[in-house]
Write a protein that holds these residues in place. Structure first.
Motif, short mmCIF file in Angstrom:
data_model
loop_
_atom_site.label_atom_id
_atom_site.label_comp_id
_atom_site.label_asym_id
_atom_site.label_seq_id
_atom_site.Cartn_x
_atom_site.Cartn_y
_atom_site.Cartn_z
N UNK A 64 37.95 45.75 19.15
CA UNK A 64 36.61 45.29 18.80
C UNK A 64 36.56 44.63 17.42
N UNK A 65 37.08 45.32 16.39
CA UNK A 65 37.00 44.79 15.04
C UNK A 65 38.30 45.06 14.28
N UNK A 66 39.37 44.36 14.60
CA UNK A 66 40.64 44.60 13.89
C UNK A 66 40.61 44.06 12.47
N UNK A 67 41.34 44.73 11.60
CA UNK A 67 41.51 44.23 10.23
C UNK A 67 42.42 43.02 10.24
N UNK A 68 43.47 43.07 11.05
CA UNK A 68 44.47 42.02 11.11
C UNK A 68 45.00 41.91 12.53
N UNK A 69 45.54 40.77 12.92
CA UNK A 69 46.10 40.64 14.27
C UNK A 69 47.35 41.49 14.44
N UNK A 70 47.64 41.85 15.66
CA UNK A 70 48.86 42.61 15.96
C UNK A 70 50.03 41.63 15.96
N UNK A 71 50.68 41.51 14.81
CA UNK A 71 51.71 40.49 14.67
C UNK A 71 53.12 41.05 14.83
N UNK A 72 53.27 42.38 14.76
CA UNK A 72 54.60 42.98 14.82
C UNK A 72 54.64 44.01 15.95
#
Length: 313
Positions: A64-72
Motif C-alpha cells: 500500500x505505502x512502501x518507503x522504497x521499491x523492492x530492489x533487492x
C-alpha cells in the motif's frame, strides 16, 4: 480469546499428527520418538500461525505505502529463510519449556523450605480475577525486558558482533525482524523465557504474549511509509520510529529508539528520538559485504567469526 486460540492450535496440531506425523513415524519405525515429535509439532504449528498472521497484516500494508521499491529480491529471500528457521523453531517457547523443566525441581525444593516463587497474581491477588489485565501486564513487563536486551545488544561488543547481522540489511521489510544470528536468537529466547517464568506467565498464555511482541516487531520493520502521529508514536512503536533506529547505527554508536512495542521505555531511559524528518536509508555502513549480500550460511559464519574476534579482545 486465549481459550479460542489455544483450541485452534490444538485442533490443528491434532489433525496434522493424526493425518501426517503418526503415519510417518509408524512407516519409518520411529514411534519411540512419538511424544517428542508431537511436542515439536506443536511448536511448528504455532510458528506457522505466527508467520501467517504477520504476513496477512504486513504484506498488504507494504504494498500500500512502501518507503522504497523492492530492489533487492535476494536479500529479501534471505530474510525469509531467517524467518522460517526462527519462527518454525519457536525458540522462545522452547526456552520457556526447557527453563520450566529446570525450574520445577528447584521450586519444589524451595517450597519444602517454605518459599514459593513469586508471580504477578501472588503479588497482586486481584489479578486472579482479571486475566485480561494480567495478560497486558505480562506483555508490558516482557516488553521492558526486550528493551534492555536490545540496549545490551548494542552496548556489549561481543553481542553487537552478533546483532550487527540484523542491522546490515539495507532492504528492510517485515521479514527483517528475524534476521539474527542463531546464537543471538538463542540468547533472546532464554532471556524472554526466564523473565516469563520469573513473573509467572501461565504456559497457555505465553504463545499469545510472544505473538503480540513478534507482530509489533515485524510491523516496526516493515517497508511502510507510516507514522502514528505525534501522540500515537508515543504510545506504540511505528515503522517510522523504528526505521530511525536502523538508519543511523554503526558499531561505534549506541543508537536510539530501542523499544519493541512501547516507546515509553525510550522516553523514560533517554534514548527516544521524536524527530519527524522522514524515512532514512537503512543499513550499517561498517558492516562487511558478507553480512550485507551473503546468504544465510555465509552470514552465520561471518557473525561467528566476529563474535570470536570480539571475545578475544
Amino acid at each position: 480469546m486465549l481459550d479460542a486460540l489455544t483450541h485452534l492450535l490444538d485442533t490443528a496440531s491434532g489433525w496434522l499428527y493424526a493425518e501426517a506425523l503418526q503415519p510417518f513415524l509408524y512407516a519409518t519405525g520411529l514411534m519411540a520418538y512419538e511424544e517428542d515429535a508431537f511436542n515439536w509439532l506443536n511448536f511448528v504449528v504455532l510458528g506457522l500461525f505466527q508467520v501467517a498472521v504477520v504476513y496477512l497484516i504486513c504484506r498488504p500494508l507494504e504494498a500500500w505505502r512502501p518507503v522504497e521499491p523492492r530492489r533487492d529480491a535476494r536479500a529479501i529471500r534471505t530474510d525469509i529463510v531467517y524467518t522460517l528457521m526462527a519462527r518454525l523453531g519457536v525458540l522462545p517457547l522452547i526456552a520457556f519449556v526447557l527453563l520450566s523443566g529446570v525450574s520445577a525441581p528447584f521450586d519444589a525444593a524451595m517450597a519444602d523450605l517454605g518459599w514459593v516463587s513469586p508471580s504477578l497474581e501472588s503479588l497482586i491477588p486481584p489479578l486472579r480475577e482479571m486475566p485480561v489485565l494480567a495478560f497486558v501486564l505480562y506483555v508490558v513487563i516482557l516488553d521492558l525486558g526486550e528493551y534492555w536486551r536490545h540496549r545490551l545488544q548494542h552496548r556489549l561488543p561481543w553481542w553487537w558482533a552478533l546483532h550487527s547481522i540484523h542491522h546490515a540489511q539495507k532492504q528492510m521489510t517485515f521479514w527483517t525482524d528475524d534476521r539474527n544470528h542463531v546464537i543471538d536468537d538463542l540468547l533472546g529466547a532464554l532471556w524472554v523465557g526466564a523473565i516469563a517464568l520469573l513473573i509467572g506467565v501461565p504456559p497457555e498464555q505465553f504463545p499469545l504474549v510472544v505473538l503480540v511482541l513478534r507482530l509489533a516487531e515485524s510491523l516496526s520493520h516493515a517497508n511502510l511509509r507510516v507514522s502514528f502521529g505525534r501522540l500515537g508514536e508515543r504510545l506504540l512503536v511505528s515503522p517510522r520510529f523504528h526505521r530511525l533506529h536502523h538508519g543511523v547505527l554503526s558499531a561505534g554508536q549506541e543508537g536510539r529508539n530501542f523499544a519493541v512495542l512501547l516507546p515509553v521505555w525510550d522516553w523514560v531511559f533517554g534514548t527516544a528520538d521524536w524527530r519527524r524528518d522522514g524515512f532514512p536509508e537503512t543499513g550499517d555502513p561498517e558492516a562487511p559485504e558478507s553480512l550485507v549480500s551473503g546468504g544465510w550460511w555465509r552470514q552465520q559464519v561471518e557473525g561467528t567469526r566476529r563474535l570470536w574476534t570480539a571475545l578475544r579482545g
